[in-house]
Design an enzyme around this catalytic site. Structure first.
Site, PDB file in Angstrom:
ATOM      1  CD  GLU A  64     -26.338 -15.322  -1.145  1.00 38.55           C
ATOM      2  OE1 GLU A  64     -25.694 -14.327  -1.524  1.00 38.55           O
ATOM      3  OE2 GLU A  64     -26.873 -15.401  -0.025  1.00 38.55           O
ATOM      4  CB  CYS A 101     -28.655 -14.338   4.779  1.00 34.17           C
ATOM      5  SG  CYS A 101     -29.129 -14.092   6.470  1.00 34.17           S
ATOM      6  CE  LYS A 149     -27.037   2.556   1.138  1.00 32.13           C
ATOM      7  NZ  LYS A 149     -27.971   1.804   0.228  1.00 32.13           N
ATOM      8  CG  PHE A 198     -33.433  -6.934  -1.271  1.00 35.51           C
ATOM      9  CD1 PHE A 198     -34.605  -7.702  -1.247  1.00 35.51           C
ATOM     10  CD2 PHE A 198     -32.274  -7.528  -1.752  1.00 35.51           C
ATOM     11  CE1 PHE A 198     -34.601  -9.026  -1.691  1.00 35.51           C
ATOM     12  CE2 PHE A 198     -32.254  -8.835  -2.187  1.00 35.51           C
ATOM     13  CZ  PHE A 198     -33.424  -9.588  -2.156  1.00 35.51           C
ATOM     14  CB  SER A 215     -23.798  -9.493  -1.831  1.00 42.58           C
ATOM     15  OG  SER A 215     -23.347  -8.219  -2.224  1.00 42.58           O
ATOM     16  CD  GLU A 268     -29.387   0.857  -3.530  1.00 43.25           C
ATOM     17  OE1 GLU A 268     -29.469   0.092  -2.546  1.00 43.25           O
ATOM     18  OE2 GLU A 268     -28.527   0.727  -4.414  1.00 43.25           O
ATOM     19  NE  ARG A 269     -32.102  -3.747  -5.678  1.00 46.88           N
ATOM     20  CZ  ARG A 269     -31.432  -2.899  -6.437  1.00 46.88           C
ATOM     21  NH1 ARG A 269     -32.002  -1.792  -6.894  1.00 46.88           N
ATOM     22  NH2 ARG A 269     -30.196  -3.142  -6.797  1.00 46.88           N
TER      23      ARG A 269
HETATM   24  P1  NAD Z   1     -26.190  -5.946  -1.701  1.00 51.35           P
HETATM   25  O1  NAD Z   1     -24.808  -6.305  -1.269  1.00 51.35           O
HETATM   26  O2  NAD Z   1     -26.464  -5.758  -3.141  1.00 51.35           O
HETATM   27  O3  NAD Z   1     -26.640  -4.564  -1.002  1.00 51.35           O
HETATM   28  C1  NAD Z   1     -26.507  -4.363   0.384  1.00 51.35           C
HETATM   29  C2  NAD Z   1     -26.262  -2.887   0.641  1.00 51.35           C
HETATM   30  O4  NAD Z   1     -25.029  -2.505   0.017  1.00 51.35           O
HETATM   31  C3  NAD Z   1     -27.355  -1.974   0.073  1.00 51.35           C
HETATM   32  O5  NAD Z   1     -27.644  -0.963   1.018  1.00 51.35           O
HETATM   33  C4  NAD Z   1     -26.716  -1.406  -1.178  1.00 51.35           C
HETATM   34  O6  NAD Z   1     -27.145  -0.098  -1.458  1.00 51.35           O
HETATM   35  C5  NAD Z   1     -25.229  -1.397  -0.850  1.00 51.35           C
HETATM   36  N1  NAD Z   1     -24.400  -1.592  -2.038  1.00 51.35           N
HETATM   37  C6  NAD Z   1     -24.714  -2.302  -3.165  1.00 51.35           C
HETATM   38  N2  NAD Z   1     -23.692  -2.251  -4.047  1.00 51.35           N
HETATM   39  C7  NAD Z   1     -22.726  -1.486  -3.485  1.00 51.35           C
HETATM   40  C8  NAD Z   1     -21.426  -1.084  -3.912  1.00 51.35           C
HETATM   41  N3  NAD Z   1     -20.914  -1.436  -5.095  1.00 51.35           N
HETATM   42  N4  NAD Z   1     -20.698  -0.315  -3.080  1.00 51.35           N
HETATM   43  C9  NAD Z   1     -21.186   0.047  -1.876  1.00 51.35           C
HETATM   44  N5  NAD Z   1     -22.406  -0.310  -1.425  1.00 51.35           N
HETATM   45  C10 NAD Z   1     -23.170  -1.070  -2.212  1.00 51.35           C
HETATM   46  O7  NAD Z   1     -27.167  -7.034  -1.048  1.00 51.35           O
HETATM   47  P2  NAD Z   1     -28.739  -7.206  -1.267  1.00 51.35           P
HETATM   48  O8  NAD Z   1     -28.979  -7.719  -2.640  1.00 51.35           O
HETATM   49  O9  NAD Z   1     -29.463  -5.997  -0.820  1.00 51.35           O
HETATM   50  O10 NAD Z   1     -29.048  -8.348  -0.194  1.00 51.35           O
HETATM   51  C11 NAD Z   1     -28.879  -9.714  -0.447  1.00 51.35           C
HETATM   52  C12 NAD Z   1     -27.555 -10.224   0.107  1.00 51.35           C
HETATM   53  O11 NAD Z   1     -27.464  -9.968   1.501  1.00 51.35           O
HETATM   54  C13 NAD Z   1     -27.407 -11.729  -0.031  1.00 51.35           C
HETATM   55  O12 NAD Z   1     -26.088 -12.007  -0.406  1.00 51.35           O
HETATM   56  C14 NAD Z   1     -27.688 -12.240   1.372  1.00 51.35           C
HETATM   57  O13 NAD Z   1     -27.118 -13.492   1.670  1.00 51.35           O
HETATM   58  C15 NAD Z   1     -27.090 -11.162   2.184  1.00 51.35           C
HETATM   59  N6  NAD Z   1     -27.611 -11.148   3.543  1.00 51.35           N
HETATM   60  C16 NAD Z   1     -26.802 -11.564   4.526  1.00 51.35           C
HETATM   61  C17 NAD Z   1     -27.257 -11.596   5.828  1.00 51.35           C
HETATM   62  C18 NAD Z   1     -26.372 -12.037   6.941  1.00 51.35           C
HETATM   63  O14 NAD Z   1     -26.700 -11.784   8.092  1.00 51.35           O
HETATM   64  N7  NAD Z   1     -25.254 -12.681   6.670  1.00 51.35           N
HETATM   65  C19 NAD Z   1     -28.566 -11.184   6.110  1.00 51.35           C
HETATM   66  C20 NAD Z   1     -29.379 -10.752   5.057  1.00 51.35           C
HETATM   67  C21 NAD Z   1     -28.880 -10.731   3.765  1.00 51.35           C
END
Ligand code: NAD
Length: 499
Positions: free
Chosen positions: A384, A281, A173, A149, A226, A176-177
């Site tokens: 985090e 991140c 994909k 998101f 994450s 959703e947010r």
């Molecule tokens: P998230 O992991 O909740 O969601 C990321 C994606 O995964 C979304 O599209 C979501 O729909 C999908 N997802 C969520 N739960 C799932 C599941 N159980 N099974 C399969 N898919 C699922 O992350 P977020 O809250 O959207 O973003 C924040 C996180 O992203 C933080 O941990 C941040 O550090 C990380 N991030 C990392 C980088 C990087 O380059 N390392 C960059 C930006 C964000």
């Protein structure tokens, strides 16, 4: 209530699964749209459309593909304000920050205009008598990306721009947010000349993600989000024989040496710790001053700066420093961790728990927090937080500070503030973290370098954007060719070096 769509084969398509997610306006707390969550069958429709369209796109010469990217850059600039507003409305970040989100993605698209150069293969003339050998970089086919998101414009562009410039079809994909900007980007790519089916947006949750991971036609998966989900997708995607790169969470340390300019370091910590409500991140969430005197002075400089922070909705003008966090659940999680910090004995020097904004009482705003005397066993250090919470962990020596950063399970970004070149050089050489800032708080590499963390912050071999993306989104094929000039000879049975 607005009902959002998928974007499949060049058209907005209503969801058919009957499942929806709420899309909030984080500033007001109101649900502003319903988002359809795709089933595996809906994902398959998009995959089939992508597979049908991709061979013709791969056959378009790279220069013409690059021209689509050029036109897309023009359209991004033309629609910058509209994109930034849509982004802020669903994410909550300020308008200048939202425009920066689009801009950093745009720069990756600009890099991809160099596709003709980047896709040139290798050629060896006369590798043997009458034999030439050449390698080409071919598109993979249908690729998919799953994005978080917090950068709903930049991160999708990190992935789909190089994938498409290489001749692939791409299924996105998004989170959703905040799905509206990704949908707008797909429309703009088609306006720029991209054929239907080459960039599609399929909205969804775990069901759609699992449909990607298990689909035989999809060749590669890019994920940013994450760490637990990154590990899950990496493991299952690789087991299914796909090319996978997954980027995860972070806990970025800034080390402040006694010789640093402390005003500069404090300013940097404010922007890097609290900007975008800490939902980056590459945010700095841990400050490590070296020596008690450095720590005391730093805290003294941080407190008035934190007190002066302006927290508000993106509509309140450009002097707002940061907006709300993305959901009520995110807010609850941040406050739970803050409570854990208090319970485990950290010193809450600035307490933002009672923060409330008149007229926006239902918004997901979190006031700024500053913890001092944090220790490495506390939850606020190991986990985090992804919120406006900065933890100060005091180190006795430089060695203690660098060891602390190296021992943390995450390895996305880090920074050191010092006036000493030798210390900075030692730090850059020894640290086991992917992106390092020297007197630069958020060292996000530009589009023509690559972005990627180490340790539990990234899974897979190649980084995002830059030259690595052109490796990730292509496969090498090497051809050894001989054109017989005379009488054919008998078979050759031994594996031997070239004559
Ligand atoms: P998230 O992991 O909740 O969601 C990321 C994606 O995964 C979304 O599209 C979501 O729909 C999908 N997802 C969520 N739960 C799932 C599941 N159980 N099974 C399969 N898919 C699922 O992350 P977020 O809250 O959207 O973003 C924040 C996180 O992203 C933080 O941990 C941040 O550090 C990380 N991030 C990392 C980088 C990087 O380059 N390392 C960059 C930006 C964000």
């Amino acid at each position: 209530m607005q009902e959002l769509t998928h974007y499949i084969n060049g058209a907005h398509v209503k969801g058919t699964s009957g499942r929806f997610a709420d899309v909030f306006n984080p500033a007001t707390g109101e649900v502003q749209a319903k988002l359809p969550l795709a089933s595996a069958a809906e994902m398959d429709i998009a995959v089939q459309a992508a597979a049908a369209a991709q061979p013709a796109w791969a056959a378009v010469n790279p220069q013409r593909r690059a021209r689509v990217m050029m036109a897309f850059v023009g359209l991004l600039n033309k629609n910058m304000d509209k994109l930034a507003e849509a982004l802020s409305r669903e994410h909550g970040k300020t308008l200048p920050d939202a425009a920066g989100d689009v801009q950093r993605g745009l720069e990756v698209v600009e890099y991809c205009i160099g596709a003709p150069e980047l896709l040139k293969g290798d050629f060896t003339d006369s590798a043997g008598p009458g034999i030439d050998m050449y390698s080409m970089k071919q598109a993979l086919g249908v690729c998919a990306g799953i994005t978080p998101f917090n950068f709903p414009a930049m991160i999708p562009m990190w992935m789909f721009a190089p994938a498409i410039a290489c001749g692939n079809a791409f299924i996105l994909k998004p989170s959703e947010r905040d799905p509206s900007v990704p949908l707008m980007l797909a429309e703009l790519m088609e306006e720029a000349g991209l054929p239907k089916g080459i960039l599609q947006v399929v909205n969804g949750d775990k069901e759609a993600v699992d449909a990607i991971i298990d689909h035989d036609v999809i060749q590669s998966i890019g994920f940013v989000g994450s760490t637990p989900i990154a590990e899950y997708i990496y493991g299952r995607g690789c087991a299914n024989g796909k090319r996978v790169q997954c980027f995860g969470g972070a806990k970025n340390h800034m080390i402040i040496m006694p010789d640093a300019d402390l005003d500069q370091a404090a300013d940097a910590l404010i922007g890097a710790g609290y900007g975008a409500a800490g939902e980056r991140c590459m945010a700095i969430s841990v400050a490590v001053p070296v020596g008690e005197e450095t720590a005391n002075k730093l805290i003294e400089k941080l407190i008035p700066r934190i007190d002066a922070l302006k927290v508000g909705p993106y509509t309140a003008g450009n002097d707002v420093d940061y907006g709300p966090v993305v959901t009520a659940a995110a807010k609850a999680n941040i406050l739970k961790l803050v409570q854990a910090g208090v319970d485990q004995g950290a010193d809450l020097v600035v307490d933002g728990r009672d923060f409330s904004l008149q007229g926006y009482e239902d918004g997901f705003f979190v006031g700024p927090h500053l913890f001092d005397h944090v220790t490495t066993d506390m939850d606020i250090y190991t986990k985090e937080i992804f919120g406006p919470v900065l933890s100060v962990v005091r180190a006795k020596t430089y060695e203690d500070a660098i060891t602390m950063a190296m021992d943390h399970e995450y390895g996305n970004g880090t920074a050191i503030y010092t006036r000493d070149g030798d210390t900075a050089r030692d730090f850059a050489n020894r640290i086991n973290i992917g992106m390092v800032g020297i007197n630069v708080p958020i060292p996000v590499p530009l589009a023509y370098h690559t972005f990627g963390g180490w340790k539990k912050s990234a899974f897979g071999d190649l980084n995002q954007h830059g030259p690595d993306a052109f490796k990730f989104y292509t496969r090498t094929k090497t051809i050894t060719s001989r054109w017989p000039s005379g009488i054919r000879q008998g078979g050759e049975f031994n594996f031997k070096p070239m004559d």
